[in-house]
Design a protein around this motif. Structure first.
Motif, PDB file in Angstrom:
ATOM      1  N   ARG A  39      -3.999 -25.090  -6.077  1.00  0.00           N
ATOM      2  CA  ARG A  39      -4.626 -25.524  -7.323  1.00  0.00           C
ATOM      3  C   ARG A  39      -5.033 -26.989  -7.185  1.00  0.00           C
ATOM      4  NH1 ARG A  39      -2.260 -27.011 -12.679  1.00  0.00           N
ATOM      5  NH2 ARG A  39      -0.251 -26.861 -11.622  1.00  0.00           N
ATOM      6  N   ILE A  40      -6.251 -27.294  -7.661  1.00  0.00           N
ATOM      7  CA  ILE A  40      -6.797 -28.655  -7.608  1.00  0.00           C
ATOM      8  C   ILE A  40      -7.382 -28.972  -8.978  1.00  0.00           C
ATOM      9  CG2 ILE A  40      -8.481 -30.192  -6.523  1.00  0.00           C
ATOM     10  CD1 ILE A  40      -8.478 -28.219  -4.120  1.00  0.00           C
ATOM     11  N   THR A  41      -7.000 -30.112  -9.531  1.00  0.00           N
ATOM     12  CA  THR A  41      -7.531 -30.548 -10.820  1.00  0.00           C
ATOM     13  C   THR A  41      -8.485 -31.706 -10.579  1.00  0.00           C
ATOM     14  OG1 THR A  41      -5.439 -29.933 -11.875  1.00  0.00           O
ATOM     15  CG2 THR A  41      -6.920 -31.363 -13.120  1.00  0.00           C
ATOM     16  N   LEU A  42      -9.696 -31.589 -11.114  1.00  0.00           N
ATOM     17  CA  LEU A  42     -10.713 -32.624 -10.999  1.00  0.00           C
ATOM     18  C   LEU A  42     -10.812 -33.391 -12.308  1.00  0.00           C
ATOM     19  CD1 LEU A  42     -13.193 -34.009  -9.655  1.00  0.00           C
ATOM     20  CD2 LEU A  42     -14.555 -32.107 -10.539  1.00  0.00           C
ATOM     21  N   SER A  43     -10.756 -34.723 -12.223  1.00  0.00           N
ATOM     22  CA  SER A  43     -10.883 -35.580 -13.403  1.00  0.00           C
ATOM     23  C   SER A  43     -11.876 -36.698 -13.115  1.00  0.00           C
ATOM     24  CB  SER A  43      -9.535 -36.205 -13.772  1.00  0.00           C
ATOM     25  OG  SER A  43      -8.588 -35.207 -14.063  1.00  0.00           O
ATOM     26  N   ARG A  44     -12.470 -37.227 -14.194  1.00  0.00           N
ATOM     27  CA  ARG A  44     -13.392 -38.359 -14.090  1.00  0.00           C
ATOM     28  C   ARG A  44     -12.888 -39.459 -15.029  1.00  0.00           C
ATOM     29  NH1 ARG A  44     -18.859 -36.353 -14.019  1.00  0.00           N
ATOM     30  NH2 ARG A  44     -18.395 -35.508 -16.056  1.00  0.00           N
ATOM     31  N   ALA A  97     -19.309 -42.569 -10.769  1.00  0.00           N
ATOM     32  CA  ALA A  97     -18.103 -42.813 -11.568  1.00  0.00           C
ATOM     33  C   ALA A  97     -16.893 -42.815 -10.644  1.00  0.00           C
ATOM     34  CB  ALA A  97     -17.939 -41.724 -12.631  1.00  0.00           C
ATOM     35  N   GLN A  98     -15.724 -43.047 -11.239  1.00  0.00           N
ATOM     36  CA  GLN A  98     -14.464 -42.891 -10.523  1.00  0.00           C
ATOM     37  C   GLN A  98     -13.945 -41.486 -10.797  1.00  0.00           C
ATOM     38  OE1 GLN A  98     -12.004 -46.035 -12.074  1.00  0.00           O
ATOM     39  NE2 GLN A  98     -12.523 -47.377 -10.367  1.00  0.00           N
ATOM     40  N   TYR A  99     -13.435 -40.842  -9.757  1.00  0.00           N
ATOM     41  CA  TYR A  99     -12.921 -39.476  -9.861  1.00  0.00           C
ATOM     42  C   TYR A  99     -11.510 -39.404  -9.307  1.00  0.00           C
ATOM     43  CZ  TYR A  99     -17.675 -37.935 -10.821  1.00  0.00           C
ATOM     44  OH  TYR A  99     -18.916 -37.748 -11.383  1.00  0.00           O
ATOM     45  N   GLU A 100     -10.821 -38.333  -9.683  1.00  0.00           N
ATOM     46  CA  GLU A 100      -9.513 -38.034  -9.117  1.00  0.00           C
ATOM     47  C   GLU A 100      -9.456 -36.545  -8.820  1.00  0.00           C
ATOM     48  OE1 GLU A 100      -5.255 -39.350 -10.364  1.00  0.00           O
ATOM     49  OE2 GLU A 100      -5.672 -37.436 -11.375  1.00  0.00           O
ATOM     50  N   LEU A 101      -9.060 -36.223  -7.604  1.00  0.00           N
ATOM     51  CA  LEU A 101      -8.692 -34.858  -7.240  1.00  0.00           C
ATOM     52  C   LEU A 101      -7.177 -34.841  -7.165  1.00  0.00           C
ATOM     53  CD1 LEU A 101     -11.271 -34.002  -4.438  1.00  0.00           C
ATOM     54  CD2 LEU A 101     -11.139 -32.996  -6.717  1.00  0.00           C
ATOM     55  N   LEU A 102      -6.555 -33.989  -7.973  1.00  0.00           N
ATOM     56  CA  LEU A 102      -5.101 -33.865  -7.977  1.00  0.00           C
ATOM     57  C   LEU A 102      -4.749 -32.551  -7.287  1.00  0.00           C
ATOM     58  CD1 LEU A 102      -2.407 -35.078  -8.906  1.00  0.00           C
ATOM     59  CD2 LEU A 102      -2.666 -33.752 -11.013  1.00  0.00           C
ATOM     60  N   PHE A 103      -4.198 -32.650  -6.091  1.00  0.00           N
ATOM     61  CA  PHE A 103      -3.833 -31.491  -5.286  1.00  0.00           C
ATOM     62  C   PHE A 103      -2.380 -31.115  -5.612  1.00  0.00           C
ATOM     63  CE2 PHE A 103      -7.170 -33.709  -3.029  1.00  0.00           C
ATOM     64  CZ  PHE A 103      -7.998 -32.695  -2.579  1.00  0.00           C
ATOM     65  N   HIS A 104      -2.162 -29.891  -6.027  1.00  0.00           N
ATOM     66  CA  HIS A 104      -0.833 -29.414  -6.427  1.00  0.00           C
ATOM     67  C   HIS A 104      -0.115 -28.847  -5.189  1.00  0.00           C
ATOM     68  CE1 HIS A 104      -1.652 -29.989 -10.738  1.00  0.00           C
ATOM     69  NE2 HIS A 104      -2.900 -29.777 -10.348  1.00  0.00           N
ATOM     70  N   LEU A 128      11.441 -29.744  -0.734  1.00  0.00           N
ATOM     71  CA  LEU A 128      10.067 -30.254  -0.809  1.00  0.00           C
ATOM     72  C   LEU A 128      10.062 -31.755  -1.047  1.00  0.00           C
ATOM     73  CD1 LEU A 128       8.451 -27.459  -2.971  1.00  0.00           C
ATOM     74  CD2 LEU A 128       8.208 -27.810  -0.517  1.00  0.00           C
ATOM     75  N   PHE A 129       9.183 -32.444  -0.375  1.00  0.00           N
ATOM     76  CA  PHE A 129       9.032 -33.884  -0.543  1.00  0.00           C
ATOM     77  C   PHE A 129       7.839 -34.207  -1.446  1.00  0.00           C
ATOM     78  CE2 PHE A 129       7.180 -37.922   1.057  1.00  0.00           C
ATOM     79  CZ  PHE A 129       8.165 -38.769   0.604  1.00  0.00           C
ATOM     80  N   LEU A 130       6.671 -33.624  -1.148  1.00  0.00           N
ATOM     81  CA  LEU A 130       5.475 -33.876  -1.938  1.00  0.00           C
ATOM     82  C   LEU A 130       5.380 -32.898  -3.102  1.00  0.00           C
ATOM     83  CD1 LEU A 130       2.823 -34.369   0.874  1.00  0.00           C
ATOM     84  CD2 LEU A 130       3.882 -36.141  -0.540  1.00  0.00           C
ATOM     85  N   ASP A 131       4.899 -33.397  -4.220  1.00  0.00           N
ATOM     86  CA  ASP A 131       4.641 -32.523  -5.367  1.00  0.00           C
ATOM     87  C   ASP A 131       3.152 -32.514  -5.657  1.00  0.00           C
ATOM     88  OD1 ASP A 131       5.033 -30.787  -7.503  1.00  0.00           O
ATOM     89  OD2 ASP A 131       5.382 -32.420  -8.894  1.00  0.00           O
ATOM     90  N   GLN A 132       2.652 -33.576  -6.260  1.00  0.00           N
ATOM     91  CA  GLN A 132       1.222 -33.689  -6.539  1.00  0.00           C
ATOM     92  C   GLN A 132       0.654 -34.848  -5.735  1.00  0.00           C
ATOM     93  OE1 GLN A 132       1.092 -34.160 -10.768  1.00  0.00           O
ATOM     94  NE2 GLN A 132       1.247 -31.970 -11.138  1.00  0.00           N
TER      95      GLN A 132
END
Length: 120
Positions: free
Chosen positions: A22-27, A62-69, A85-89
């Protein structure tokens, strides 16, 4: 040429694409001074999204963020115990200056580390 944003996720620990991540895209919204979610995606069997995340007039400078779950992916993929697990998001924030260009943001990931870069 119209600009677009794409991504690709590889599970380098297992040596294959990260299918189903799952990947969340934000601006970034200048009015609220915060990132605002645009859409959530899931990678296909090749670790990609079937079409660009953004393109044409929806793709703006613009500035964007991809949040990789990542934690969720590894819990589902390898049935890992929560305490192993070490990494979460994994957030990747970047700036698009040219909305007519192709911005490709790949993620190479393991349960314990990641690498990203601007690809082509």
């Amino acid at each position: 040429m119209s600009g677009k944003l794409t991504t690709h996720v590889l599970n380098t620990a297992a040596g294959h694409p990260a299918a189903g991540m799952r990947i969340t895209l934000s601006r970034f919204d200048d009015e609220t001074e915060a990132f605002r979610e645009i859409e959530t995606f899931a990678t296909n069997e090749d670790g990609r999204i079937h079409s660009p995340l953004l393109e044409d007039t929806a793709f703006k400078a613009a500035q964007y963020e991809l949040l990789f779950h990542v934690g969720e992916y590894y819990r589902n993929e390898q049935d890992q115990p929560e305490d192993s697990l070490f990494l979460d998001q994994v957030p990747v924030r970047f700036t698009v200056n040219d909305s007519e260009a192709h911005y490709h943001v790949p993620l190479l990931v393991t349960p314990y580390g990641y690498t990203t870069y601007r690809g082509s």
